[in-house]
Design a protein around this motif. Structure first.
Motif, PDB file in Angstrom:
ATOM      1  N   GLY A  44       0.638  -1.382   0.014  1.00  0.00           N
ATOM      2  CA  GLY A  44       0.183   0.132   0.031  1.00  0.00           C
ATOM      3  C   GLY A  44       0.765   1.359   0.180  1.00  0.00           C
ATOM      4  N   SER A  45       1.994   1.285   0.662  1.00  0.00           N
ATOM      5  CA  SER A  45       2.998   2.538   0.706  1.00  0.00           C
ATOM      6  C   SER A  45       3.500   2.789  -0.703  1.00  0.00           C
ATOM      7  CB  SER A  45       4.024   2.280   1.819  1.00  0.00           C
ATOM      8  OG  SER A  45       4.794   1.181   1.300  1.00  0.00           O
ATOM      9  N   VAL A  47       1.604   2.732  -3.450  1.00  0.00           N
ATOM     10  CA  VAL A  47       0.501   3.108  -4.398  1.00  0.00           C
ATOM     11  C   VAL A  47       0.644   4.597  -4.551  1.00  0.00           C
ATOM     12  CG1 VAL A  47      -1.944   3.089  -5.012  1.00  0.00           C
ATOM     13  CG2 VAL A  47      -0.751   1.096  -3.981  1.00  0.00           C
ATOM     14  N   ARG A  52      -4.481   5.705  -4.827  1.00  0.00           N
ATOM     15  CA  ARG A  52      -5.189   5.366  -3.567  1.00  0.00           C
ATOM     16  C   ARG A  52      -6.616   5.405  -3.325  1.00  0.00           C
ATOM     17  NH1 ARG A  52      -0.451   6.659   1.093  1.00  0.00           N
ATOM     18  NH2 ARG A  52       1.481   5.972  -0.140  1.00  0.00           N
ATOM     19  N   ALA A  56      -9.794   3.071  -3.621  1.00  0.00           N
ATOM     20  CA  ALA A  56     -10.622   2.722  -2.207  1.00  0.00           C
ATOM     21  C   ALA A  56     -11.789   2.895  -2.877  1.00  0.00           C
ATOM     22  CB  ALA A  56     -10.332   3.881  -1.444  1.00  0.00           C
ATOM     23  N   VAL A  90      -8.928  -1.788   2.716  1.00  0.00           N
ATOM     24  CA  VAL A  90      -8.352  -0.564   2.481  1.00  0.00           C
ATOM     25  C   VAL A  90      -7.697   0.304   3.304  1.00  0.00           C
ATOM     26  CG1 VAL A  90      -9.111   1.733   1.389  1.00  0.00           C
ATOM     27  CG2 VAL A  90     -10.050  -0.149   0.522  1.00  0.00           C
ATOM     28  N   TRP A  93      -4.504  -1.481   4.011  1.00  0.00           N
ATOM     29  CA  TRP A  93      -3.682  -1.518   2.683  1.00  0.00           C
ATOM     30  C   TRP A  93      -3.086  -0.118   2.290  1.00  0.00           C
ATOM     31  CZ3 TRP A  93      -5.731  -2.017  -2.843  1.00  0.00           C
ATOM     32  CH2 TRP A  93      -4.581  -2.227  -3.869  1.00  0.00           C
ATOM     33  N   LEU A  94      -4.196   1.087   2.291  1.00  0.00           N
ATOM     34  CA  LEU A  94      -3.806   2.228   1.902  1.00  0.00           C
ATOM     35  C   LEU A  94      -3.961   3.318   2.745  1.00  0.00           C
ATOM     36  CD1 LEU A  94      -6.185   2.030  -1.430  1.00  0.00           C
ATOM     37  CD2 LEU A  94      -3.687   1.639  -1.267  1.00  0.00           C
ATOM     38  N   PRO A  98      -8.034   7.110   2.584  1.00  0.00           N
ATOM     39  CA  PRO A  98      -8.722   6.324   1.653  1.00  0.00           C
ATOM     40  C   PRO A  98      -9.786   5.131   2.220  1.00  0.00           C
ATOM     41  CG  PRO A  98      -6.519   6.314   1.272  1.00  0.00           C
ATOM     42  CD  PRO A  98      -6.702   6.952   2.292  1.00  0.00           C
TER      43      PRO A  98
END
Length: 817
Positions: A44-45, A47, A52, A56, A90, A93-94, A98
């Motif tokens: 995720g870092s 993206v 993002r 989402a 999400v 992950w993001l 998001p």
């Protein structure tokens, strides 16, 4: 049918040893194993930021579409399940933002496709459902984000998560305006809030475990038609019996104390266990008594008007019409002459106790206030032109000059051979209704202001609690890497100590405000010289002024200013005024502190500064809790706005008063504190207590937080005590019987057997009854201290307790022992 099933992890006992049940609970909440969470966090870092948010929204809409596709199979069961899973993924992950965007998109998509489909219904149920979903999703997103940022999502203790969730849930439930209870099929209560107790006339401290603990037959439940309901038709019983949710069933409840019915909207939703049995029911109780009374009153008023209008059409008998209308006068206007016949009540409304010999339309207009006159006459002319009805509200000036509100309605009746005809109607005094409406509007404004102040306070509290955390974390980072005893390490320790003290002062201020509001502070009064109290407080704060570059001048009254007061509390009040002056005076400014004896038999303290000054609108509410002049975003001066409220409370407890004056922003301010002089002789000073020799005690620490327990063990061993640690109440009892401690430091909020139960067990065991018990807890309100004493604790210390305070208490217990 909308049903709710508890996950398998919900059946794991929170008190069972081992991490199995707690781990399954966490996996059920998060839905991710550790390797998947690490993969999401790492990828995720990488993206890009814009992608993002697109990802989402796409995941949320995809989850909502999948849930819509499952509607033929699942119906309305758990409509937010797939979108919430997408939101959690999400967030891990993001990131948080998001995740929140995904939450909003998912909730709206489910409302449009699954629940309302197609489209979103704009009603109260939808608003309530969306609000709950967004609130729950926000808390989940925020918690996951915090774990993600801290890097602790894979090592988080599930029991601690459950405890935090429980505290958050309980805080949420306690702050809703409705009664909430969680009861199982056997009638046992596992959760309820104070609003529930108050609605059913139970004491605030009532400990209800089962409906059979109280004779519930004393509470009579009625249908909307006021018919007594059979017990099986009660909302909660009906939900358990039919296994169907009960939504907003209107019932009337008569409390055992008697009186009128309390009308409630009760909802009960069954929760099913794995074997499909009803395990628990979530119950909500909304007090709608005022709304019910308002509806009854409105219904009654509408019925009276309808009867009046029917009587007007059926009969020209004004006397009969007036008798059927409460506080209403009847009139019949000849449209050709503008002369009117009236009932006696008509003239009384206009301030004439005896009927006037004549009354015309022009006389009526003369009584209408000038501001309303044109609109009333225009409506009358339009009714004549259209041969329609005439209805309006306006203000009139009675014969005695009193202004009243009236409502009038007239019905046009055509005359023979195209004559103008007549207009007959009623006039009603509605002044009280208008006043009630104005009062309601004012109340709404007050509520809005209180809500604004509450939101401002929460924002300030969050800011002020977060501010010390950054230097503390920075200091810890430095300590981990600096050489012990180096200048860097010493400076880091100084910063940590100062910021920890700031956090403790914030909590102490909040507790003091609560104690003052509940009248729980006991003053330790004795004869004092107010000059000396102020002099010592000024010297204690002088370095603060020097550091900030503010000049400090003092001028003390000649002779002794004898007062009867609590030296510590008065020092606190004077210190708050000095701290306030230093904070709002810029470098190069001046603060003058003086004491005088005034003619009213009082000692006066004056604190004058050349600082920022106070705006008039702020000055009016300056001494209210959480009131601050500086409400800008930067919060450069800090604080919770409690200092002056504490000053006011403490001074008034001494029979004094405190005032503030200012000529406006940028023109400085003056604070005056006055206390009644006391003619009694000064009390002799207590002889100094010689310091006790260092003591070594056998100390048992009972604390479920491993970090807190181990750090306290290290502190006590550094002070040369013999220390053992137990991480639960039962383990503490077992260790105490083998270890034979002199003193026990015990937390209150222990899992399973709490601190109060531990204290009771110690006192009941002859081999442990003489052990000194010290409650070490974050629960530090007066009621908590009283409950600890009743349970058998010798002393109570509020967290965080300083090492010096712990050592002093151990030495004191040593002297007494």
């Amino acid at each position: 049918m909308n049903t709710h099933r508890l996950p398998d992890s919900a059946h794991d006992s929170p008190d069972s040893p081992g991490p199995g049940g707690a781990r399954r609970t966490w996996d059920g909440v998060v839905g991710l194993d550790e390797r998947f969470a690490r993969l999401l966090t790492r990828t995720g870092s990488q993206v890009p930021p814009a992608w993002r948010y697109l990802l989402a929204v796409a995941l949320a809409l995809g989850a909502a579409g999948a849930r819509w596709a499952l509607v033929p199979r699942l119906g309305g069961i758990a409509p937010y399940s797939l979108p919430f899973l997408a939101v959690l993924i999400v967030t891990v992950w993001l990131g948080l933002r998001p995740g929140l965007l995904s939450l909003l998109a998912g909730v709206l998509a489910v409302e449009a496709l699954v629940i309302g489909g197609p489209g979103i219904a704009l009603d109260a149920d939808t608003a309530w459902r969306v609000g709950v979903a967004l609130t729950a999703g926000f808390f989940c997103c925020y918690l996951l984000h915090a774990f993600r940022r801290a890097g602790a999502i894979h090592a988080l203790d599930a029991n601690e998560v459950l405890a935090k969730r429980e505290l958050q849930l309980r805080a949420l439930i306690e702050n809703v305006s409705s009664g909430v209870a969680l009861v199982d099929a056997g009638g046992r209560f596992s959760l309820y809030n104070q609003r529930f107790l108050s609605m059913f006339g139970l004491a605030p401290d009532a400990g209800i475990a089962n409906v059979n603990d109280t004779d519930w037959s004393a509470w009579h439940v009625f249908s909307p038609d006021r018919e007594l309901l059979h017990v099986d038709d009660h909302p909660v019983r009906r939900a358990a019996r039919t296994r169907q949710p009960v939504r907003n069933q209107l019932v009337g409840v008569r409390l055992p104390s008697g009186g009128s019915l309390t009308w409630m909207l009760i909802s009960a939703t069954p929760l099913f266990a794995a074997d499909d049995s009803v395990e628990q029911l979530i119950c909500t109780y909304h007090d709608v008594t005022e709304l019910r009374h308002a509806e009854d009153a409105l219904r009654q008023s509408e019925e009276e008007i309808r009867r009046s209008e029917e009587a007007l059409r059926r009969s020209e008998d004004m006397l009969s019409f007036a008798l059927t209308t409460a506080r209403t006068g009847a009139w019949d206007l000849d449209l050709s002459t503008h002369a009117a016949r009236r009932s006696p009540q008509h003239d009384q409304i206009f301030g004439y106790e005896e009927p006037l010999p004549e009354w015309t339309y022009e006389m009526f207009l003369d009584h209408v206030v000038a501001e309303d006159r044109e609109a009333v006459d225009r409506a009358f002319r339009e009714a004549l032109d259209t041969r329609g009805n005439w209805s309006f509200e306006c203000r009139i000036r009675r014969r005695d000059g009193d202004i009243r509100w009236i409502w009038a309605v007239g019905c046009h009746r055509a005359g023979d051979r195209a004559e103008p005809g007549r207009m007959a109607g009623i006039v009603q005094d509605i002044t009280e209704r208008k006043h009630a409406e104005e009062a309601l509007r004012a109340a709404n404004l007050r509520l809005a202001e209180e809500d604004r102040r509450k939101n401002e306070f929460l924002a300030v509290l969050s800011h002020e609690l977060r501010n010390p955390l950054m230097p503390i974390r920075n200091g810890l980072y430095v300590l981990e890497r600096a050489e012990p005893g180096s200048d860097q390490a010493v400076r880091a320790l100084t910063v940590i100590d100062r910021q920890a003290g700031q956090l403790a002062r914030l909590v102490d201020d909040l507790l003091d405000v609560t104690r003052i509001s509940r009248n729980k502070i006991e003053l330790q009064r004795r004869a004092l010289d107010f000059n000396e109290v102020v002099r010592h407080t000024v010297e204690d704060h002088r370095s603060l002024f020097e550091v900030r570059g503010v000049g400090l001048e003092t001028n003390f009254a000649a002779g002794r200013l004898s007062i009867d007061g609590d030296e510590a509390r008065l020092t606190q009040a004077v210190g708050n005024l000095l701290h306030n002056a230093s904070k709002f005076t810029p470098p190069g400014g001046e603060v003058r502190v003086s004491t005088t004896r005034v003619k009213s038999g009082r000692a006066r303290l004056s604190v004058v500064d050349t600082g920022a000054g106070i705006a008039p609108e702020v000055l009016r509410g300056l001494f209210q809790p959480f009131m601050q002049a500086d409400m800008t975003l930067d919060r450069s001066r800090g604080g919770l706005g409690l200092g002056l409220a504490l000053v006011k409370g403490l001074v008034e407890m001494h029979g004094g008063e405190v005032y503030a004056h200012s000529h406006g922003r940028g023109r400085g301010s003056e604070f005056l504190l006055e206390l009644p002089l006391h003619s009694g002789a000064a009390a002799s000073a207590d002889p100094p207590v010689p310091p006790a020799a260092p003591c070594r005690r056998r100390v048992l620490v009972i604390e479920d937080n491993a970090d807190a327990a181990d750090s306290l063990r290290a502190l006590l061993e550094f002070l040369r005590h013999t220390v053992e640690v137990a991480y639960s109440g039962q383990e503490g009892l077992d260790r105490a019987r083998a270890f034979k401690p002199d003193v026990v430091l015990c937390d209150i909020g222990l899992p399973g057997m709490d601190g109060f139960e531990v204290a009771s067990a110690f006192r009941a065991d002859p081999s442990l009854a003489s052990v000194a018990l010290i409650a070490l807890s974050g629960y530090a309100l007066p009621d908590d201290l009283e409950r600890a004493a009743n349970a058998g604790f010798s002393r109570h210390m509020a967290k965080p307790a300083s090492p010096d305070a712990i050592q002093r208490l151990l030495e004191e217990l040593t002297r007494k022992g």
